[in-house]
Design an enzyme around this catalytic site. Structure first.
Site, PDB file in Angstrom:
ATOM      1  N   ASP A  42      43.457  85.730  46.411  1.00 60.82           N
ATOM      2  CA  ASP A  42      43.845  86.912  45.624  1.00 60.82           C
ATOM      3  C   ASP A  42      42.727  87.957  45.651  1.00 60.82           C
ATOM      4  O   ASP A  42      42.899  89.065  45.152  1.00 60.82           O
ATOM      5  CB  ASP A  42      44.250  86.522  44.187  1.00 60.82           C
ATOM      6  CG  ASP A  42      43.145  85.829  43.429  1.00 60.82           C
ATOM      7  OD1 ASP A  42      42.049  85.618  43.995  1.00 60.82           O
ATOM      8  OD2 ASP A  42      43.363  85.482  42.248  1.00 60.82           O
ATOM      9  N   SER A  43      41.619  87.630  46.305  1.00 56.74           N
ATOM     10  CA  SER A  43      40.585  88.638  46.563  1.00 56.74           C
ATOM     11  C   SER A  43      41.153  89.759  47.439  1.00 56.74           C
ATOM     12  O   SER A  43      40.531  90.809  47.565  1.00 56.74           O
ATOM     13  CB  SER A  43      39.362  87.996  47.234  1.00 56.74           C
ATOM     14  OG  SER A  43      39.756  87.221  48.357  1.00 56.74           O
ATOM     15  N   ASP A  81      46.666  81.545  47.856  1.00 57.42           N
ATOM     16  CA  ASP A  81      46.308  81.569  46.438  1.00 57.42           C
ATOM     17  C   ASP A  81      47.533  81.802  45.563  1.00 57.42           C
ATOM     18  O   ASP A  81      48.361  82.680  45.874  1.00 57.42           O
ATOM     19  CB  ASP A  81      45.340  82.733  46.192  1.00 57.42           C
ATOM     20  CG  ASP A  81      44.032  82.284  45.585  1.00 57.42           C
ATOM     21  OD1 ASP A  81      43.928  81.119  45.143  1.00 57.42           O
ATOM     22  OD2 ASP A  81      43.094  83.111  45.566  1.00 57.42           O
ATOM     23  N   LYS A 110      46.314  77.263  46.384  1.00 52.48           N
ATOM     24  CA  LYS A 110      45.110  77.105  45.558  1.00 52.48           C
ATOM     25  C   LYS A 110      45.401  77.678  44.176  1.00 52.48           C
ATOM     26  O   LYS A 110      46.083  78.698  44.059  1.00 52.48           O
ATOM     27  CB  LYS A 110      43.916  77.831  46.180  1.00 52.48           C
ATOM     28  CG  LYS A 110      42.632  77.693  45.321  1.00 52.48           C
ATOM     29  CD  LYS A 110      41.416  78.236  46.028  1.00 52.48           C
ATOM     30  CE  LYS A 110      41.273  79.729  45.941  1.00 52.48           C
ATOM     31  NZ  LYS A 110      41.159  80.271  44.573  1.00 52.48           N
ATOM     32  N   GLU A 112      43.461  78.204  40.075  1.00 52.04           N
ATOM     33  CA  GLU A 112      42.204  78.185  39.336  1.00 52.04           C
ATOM     34  C   GLU A 112      42.322  77.352  38.066  1.00 52.04           C
ATOM     35  O   GLU A 112      43.399  77.294  37.460  1.00 52.04           O
ATOM     36  CB  GLU A 112      41.798  79.613  38.970  1.00 52.04           C
ATOM     37  CG  GLU A 112      41.496  80.478  40.168  1.00 52.04           C
ATOM     38  CD  GLU A 112      40.995  81.865  39.779  1.00 52.04           C
ATOM     39  OE1 GLU A 112      40.819  82.146  38.572  1.00 52.04           O
ATOM     40  OE2 GLU A 112      40.773  82.664  40.713  1.00 52.04           O
ATOM     41  N   GLU A 179      32.776  77.617  42.446  1.00 50.70           N
ATOM     42  CA  GLU A 179      32.298  78.998  42.608  1.00 50.70           C
ATOM     43  C   GLU A 179      31.211  79.323  41.601  1.00 50.70           C
ATOM     44  O   GLU A 179      31.368  79.110  40.394  1.00 50.70           O
ATOM     45  CB  GLU A 179      33.469  79.997  42.463  1.00 50.70           C
ATOM     46  CG  GLU A 179      32.998  81.443  42.609  1.00 50.70           C
ATOM     47  CD  GLU A 179      34.092  82.461  42.883  1.00 50.70           C
ATOM     48  OE1 GLU A 179      35.263  82.062  43.031  1.00 50.70           O
ATOM     49  OE2 GLU A 179      33.761  83.659  42.950  1.00 50.70           O
TER      50      GLU A 179
HETATM   51  O1  KIV Z   1      40.457  84.736  46.300  1.00 50.39           O
HETATM   52  C1  KIV Z   1      39.466  84.306  46.907  1.00 50.39           C
HETATM   53  O2  KIV Z   1      39.004  84.893  47.887  1.00 50.39           O
HETATM   54  C2  KIV Z   1      38.862  83.066  46.426  1.00 50.39           C
HETATM   55  C3  KIV Z   1      37.617  82.604  47.111  1.00 50.39           C
HETATM   56  C4  KIV Z   1      36.473  83.437  46.732  1.00 50.39           C
HETATM   57  C5  KIV Z   1      37.360  81.168  46.857  1.00 50.39           C
HETATM   58  O3  KIV Z   1      39.339  82.492  45.512  1.00 50.39           O
END
Ligand code: KIV
Length: 273
Positions: A42-43, A81, A110, A112, A179
């Site tokens: 989600d970055s 994500d 993924k 959190e 992280e």
């Molecule tokens: O969204 C992302 O890029 C991440 C990584 C920094 C692990 O969660």
């Protein structure tokens, strides 16, 4: 690389290399470079879509970018994500994770959180959806964590991260991102868990590392201590575009070799009246 092969690399002494990817060209280059896994993180909100943080990113955004990535690779594990609030309950998570796998083509998702997200991880893994967990600094809850800062420094905070990591492993997560936590804490977690730990700002003792691709390539507007610019591609892009701008304005681009020849007879007979 399958999820089981990824997991089996725990303790093999060969670090797992992961990087984020959001589009086909970078995914293809990362695969050719030998990266083990790509995360459509989600970055993407901050790095590509121009948002200030991860919170505005939607499941549709991640599906769109995951599909671009999965179309470009053949053998690299692709993890997508689950964005903010897309896994608030097990049912919501199942619906959204299914979209990331079906429409996006991801191999795994993924999410959190530690103990507080373990029931969701269990709901997904019990339906055969592989989950990578993520503890320590979790950007989706950065406001509650006091901003982007190192987590797990005090004993109670470190213990909560340990407990969260164990809860995720017990719920069936196949790997866990650590992280922005102290290197010693990451080492202790890595030594006590039987799933791979993937660090970002968590020191060298994890089973693997992950980085945001644009941080590695000089695109980031702000620098982070935990990363390194391996090539200033961002600078190269700017300088190439400055050359293009200059040459267009000088009239030296396009040059004869970029032009196409037509039929003289056609030009003579054109009517502009
Ligand atoms: O969204 C992302 O890029 C991440 C990584 C920094 C692990 O969660």
């Amino acid at each position: 690389m399958t999820v089981s092969e990824f997991r089996a690399r725990k303790g093999a002494g060969d670090a797992l290399v992961c990087v984020t990817a959001y589009d086909a060209p970078f995914a293809r280059l990362a695969e050719r470079a030998g990266v083990d896994a790509l995360l459509v993180g989600d970055s993407v909100g901050r790095t590509v879509l121009g948002h200030a943080n991860e919170l505005p990113v939607t499941v549709d955004d991640i599906v769109h970018h995951t599909a671009a990535v999965t179309r470009a690779v053949t053998s690299t594990l692709v993890i997508a994500d689950l964005p903010y609030m897309s896994y608030a309950t097990g049912d919501i998570a199942l619906r959204n994770a299914a979209r990331l796998l079906q429409a996006g083509g991801a191999d795994a998702v993924k999410l959190e959180g530690g103990a507080e997200s373990a029931a969701v991880t269990a709901a997904l893994t019990s339906r055969g959806i592989p989950v990578m967990a993520h503890v320590g600094l979790t950007p989706q809850t950065a406001h509650a964590l006091g901003g982007y800062r190192v987590q797990g420094v005090r004993l109670s905070a470190a213990q909560a991260i340990v407990d969260g990591a164990r809860a995720q492993a017990d719920a069936g997560a196949f790997a866990i991102v650590l992280e922005l936590i102290p290197a010693g804490l990451a080492r202790a977690i890595t030594e006590h868990m039987d799933i791979p730990t993937i660090g970002i700002g968590a020191g060298p003792y994890c089973d693997g590392q992950i980085q945001v691709i644009y941080d590695l390539l000089g695109f980031a507007e702000t620098t982070h201590r935990h990363t390194r610019v391996f090539a200033d591609v961002g600078g190269m892009v700017q300088s190439a575009l400055a050359d293009y701008t200059r040459d267009v304005r000088r009239g030296t681009f396009p040059a004869p070799e970029q032009n196409f020849k037509g039929n003289r007879g056609v030009l003579d007979r054109l009517n502009f009246d």
